[in-house]
Scaffold this motif. Structure first.
Motif, PDB file in Angstrom:
ATOM      1  N   TYR A 222       0.820  -1.216   0.000  1.00 55.34           N
ATOM      2  CA  TYR A 222       0.042   0.151   0.053  1.00 55.34           C
ATOM      3  C   TYR A 222       0.964   1.223  -0.215  1.00 55.34           C
ATOM      4  O   TYR A 222       0.385   2.444   0.172  1.00 55.34           O
ATOM      5  N   LYS A 223       2.295   0.987  -0.081  1.00 55.12           N
ATOM      6  CA  LYS A 223       3.086   2.324  -0.044  1.00 55.12           C
ATOM      7  C   LYS A 223       2.778   3.117  -1.345  1.00 55.12           C
ATOM      8  O   LYS A 223       2.728   2.263  -2.321  1.00 55.12           O
ATOM      9  N   GLY A 224       2.635   4.515  -1.119  1.00 54.12           N
ATOM     10  CA  GLY A 224       2.238   5.180  -2.433  1.00 54.12           C
ATOM     11  C   GLY A 224       0.755   5.182  -2.763  1.00 54.12           C
ATOM     12  O   GLY A 224       0.440   5.842  -3.758  1.00 54.12           O
ATOM     13  N   PHE A 225       0.017   4.351  -1.898  1.00 50.28           N
ATOM     14  CA  PHE A 225      -1.362   4.712  -2.360  1.00 50.28           C
ATOM     15  C   PHE A 225      -2.412   5.350  -1.273  1.00 50.28           C
ATOM     16  O   PHE A 225      -3.308   5.650  -1.508  1.00 50.28           O
ATOM     17  N   VAL A 226      -1.861   5.578  -0.174  1.00 49.33           N
ATOM     18  CA  VAL A 226      -2.611   6.051   1.132  1.00 49.33           C
ATOM     19  C   VAL A 226      -2.129   7.488   1.377  1.00 49.33           C
ATOM     20  O   VAL A 226      -0.973   7.582   1.389  1.00 49.33           O
ATOM     21  N   PHE A 227      -3.015   8.393   1.441  1.00 48.59           N
ATOM     22  CA  PHE A 227      -2.539   9.943   1.316  1.00 48.59           C
ATOM     23  C   PHE A 227      -3.185  10.440   2.679  1.00 48.59           C
ATOM     24  O   PHE A 227      -4.356  10.197   2.968  1.00 48.59           O
ATOM     25  N   THR A 228      -2.622  11.458   3.317  1.00 43.20           N
ATOM     26  CA  THR A 228      -3.241  12.199   4.197  1.00 43.20           C
ATOM     27  C   THR A 228      -3.597  13.573   3.526  1.00 43.20           C
ATOM     28  O   THR A 228      -4.334  14.541   3.883  1.00 43.20           O
ATOM     29  N   ASN A 229      -2.917  14.050   2.385  1.00 43.23           N
ATOM     30  CA  ASN A 229      -3.215  15.186   1.576  1.00 43.23           C
ATOM     31  C   ASN A 229      -4.196  15.095   0.725  1.00 43.23           C
ATOM     32  O   ASN A 229      -4.002  14.296  -0.047  1.00 43.23           O
ATOM     33  N   TYR A 230      -5.382  15.708   0.663  1.00 44.89           N
ATOM     34  CA  TYR A 230      -6.397  15.638  -0.287  1.00 44.89           C
ATOM     35  C   TYR A 230      -6.061  15.798  -1.466  1.00 44.89           C
ATOM     36  O   TYR A 230      -6.311  15.079  -2.349  1.00 44.89           O
ATOM     37  N   ALA A 231      -5.200  16.926  -1.965  1.00 40.62           N
ATOM     38  CA  ALA A 231      -4.798  17.283  -3.338  1.00 40.62           C
ATOM     39  C   ALA A 231      -3.880  16.249  -3.755  1.00 40.62           C
ATOM     40  O   ALA A 231      -4.175  15.670  -4.982  1.00 40.62           O
ATOM     41  N   ALA A 232      -3.021  15.687  -3.089  1.00 36.21           N
ATOM     42  CA  ALA A 232      -2.104  14.568  -3.455  1.00 36.21           C
ATOM     43  C   ALA A 232      -2.969  13.150  -3.609  1.00 36.21           C
ATOM     44  O   ALA A 232      -2.634  12.549  -4.657  1.00 36.21           O
ATOM     45  N   PHE A 233      -3.822  13.090  -2.893  1.00 34.67           N
ATOM     46  CA  PHE A 233      -4.773  11.822  -3.223  1.00 34.67           C
ATOM     47  C   PHE A 233      -5.245  11.885  -4.542  1.00 34.67           C
ATOM     48  O   PHE A 233      -4.981  11.065  -5.417  1.00 34.67           O
ATOM     49  N   TRP A 234      -6.162  12.989  -4.889  1.00 33.84           N
ATOM     50  CA  TRP A 234      -6.700  13.068  -6.154  1.00 33.84           C
ATOM     51  C   TRP A 234      -5.814  13.285  -7.478  1.00 33.84           C
ATOM     52  O   TRP A 234      -6.308  12.668  -8.407  1.00 33.84           O
ATOM     53  N   ILE A 235      -4.494  13.986  -7.046  1.00 32.01           N
ATOM     54  CA  ILE A 235      -3.823  14.072  -8.446  1.00 32.01           C
ATOM     55  C   ILE A 235      -3.213  12.734  -8.637  1.00 32.01           C
ATOM     56  O   ILE A 235      -3.060  12.348 -10.127  1.00 32.01           O
TER      57      ILE A 235
END
Length: 303
Positions: free
Chosen positions: A89-102
């Protein structure tokens, strides 16, 4: 208060037998580790986990279940959670909303690009030379990495992830790990790995088991599973239902968790982790591996 205890939360039906007072007491534990599907139905159990152990990512049902858990926690605004996940799951879970959607949008773009290039090749190159089209198709599919869309998840900024690796679950004789850097001990199910994790991160703590029954295939959220809009059956489902037992105590390839429980409990003694079950009818109690304790009596003894 249960500050010196680590609560392990399984999916067995006995968890529903806890009284309101017992649930309130268990919620005072600073460390409450929900194993796998428990986190998706913690509200039904009345106990909010502080940690979510969910290493499974072998099939779509597991990936989508974890995705559901992340969405549920965001909806309920659960913060300061610790997720114990597979390194996959490395590189798939984000805390930043923008980074998640980008990142997710870029992955969708790659999917579109692959389909578009293959479609162009099918209507041009393939008509002229099939071998050239096949080579081009092979090059495209191996050059542009497409990730499973459902792996992408968003969690609160206050939460954190501990990525782990685990050892082969089938073979006996696995090594009890002393560090999260090394692959954790794993044998016949997640329960064994959670205990190894606790021995590393929370030595000298009493371990209380709630909903860790093993002697039934039914979850405490059996009916609620059917309300979800995706397949929730993992690879152990049919086997567990056939034997009406948890996968851990079903003999496969001549092995079941009983074979390694003495080793597991011995290793926990070395880190001063004593284990008790809150279910008198638990398989582990019935087979005399660990002792049953009534929560009120346990608190009286701790005073």
């Amino acid at each position: 208060m249960l500050k010196d205890c680590v609560l392990v939360l399984g999916s067995g039906k006995s968890i529903l037998n806890l009284t309101k007072t017992e649930r309130e007491l268990l919620n005072t534990c600073e460390v409450k580790i929900g194993i796998n599907k428990f986190a998706a139905f913690y509200e039904l159990a009345g106990i909010e986990p502080s940690h979510v152990y969910f290493h499974d990512d072998y099939d779509e049902s597991s990936i989508r279940m974890l995705n559901y858990i992340f969405k549920l926690f965001r909806k309920n605004k659960l913060k300061k959670m610790t997720f114990i996940l597979s390194e996959n799951y490395k590189g798939f879970v984000f805390t930043n909303y923008a980074a998640f959607w980008i990142n997710k949008a870029f992955n969708f773009f790659k999917i579109f690009l692959v389909h578009y290039l293959v479609k162009i090749g099918r209507f041009t190159i393939k008509k002229i030379n099939v071998d050239t089209f096949n080579r081009l198709n092979f090059y495209i599919s191996h050059s542009i990495t497409i990730n499973p869309v459902n792996r992408y998840n968003l969690m609160s900024k206050e939460s954190k992830i501990e990525f782990i690796r685990i050892q082969d679950s089938i073979a006996r004789g696995n090594k009890w790990s002393k560090s999260l850097v090394d692959p954790l001990y794993h044998f016949k199910g997640s329960f064994s790995t959670v205990l190894n994790y606790i021995s590393i991160c929370y030595p000298n703590k009493t371990i209380l088991l709630a909903g860790v029954d093993f002697n039934s295939s039914d979850y405490f959220f059996e009916e609620e599973l059917y309300s979800l809009n995706f397949n929730t059956r993992d690879w152990t489902y049919e086997m567990s239902k056939h034997h009406d037992k948890h996968y851990s105590i079903i003999e496969t390839d001549g092995n079941k968790i009983d074979d390694e429980l003495p080793l597991i409990l011995d290793e926990l003694k070395k880190t001063d982790n004593v284990v008790y079950s809150l279910n008198e009818l638990s398989y582990l109690v019935d087979e005399k591996y660990i002792k049953f304790v009534r929560l009120v009596e346990f608190l009286d003894n701790e005073k």
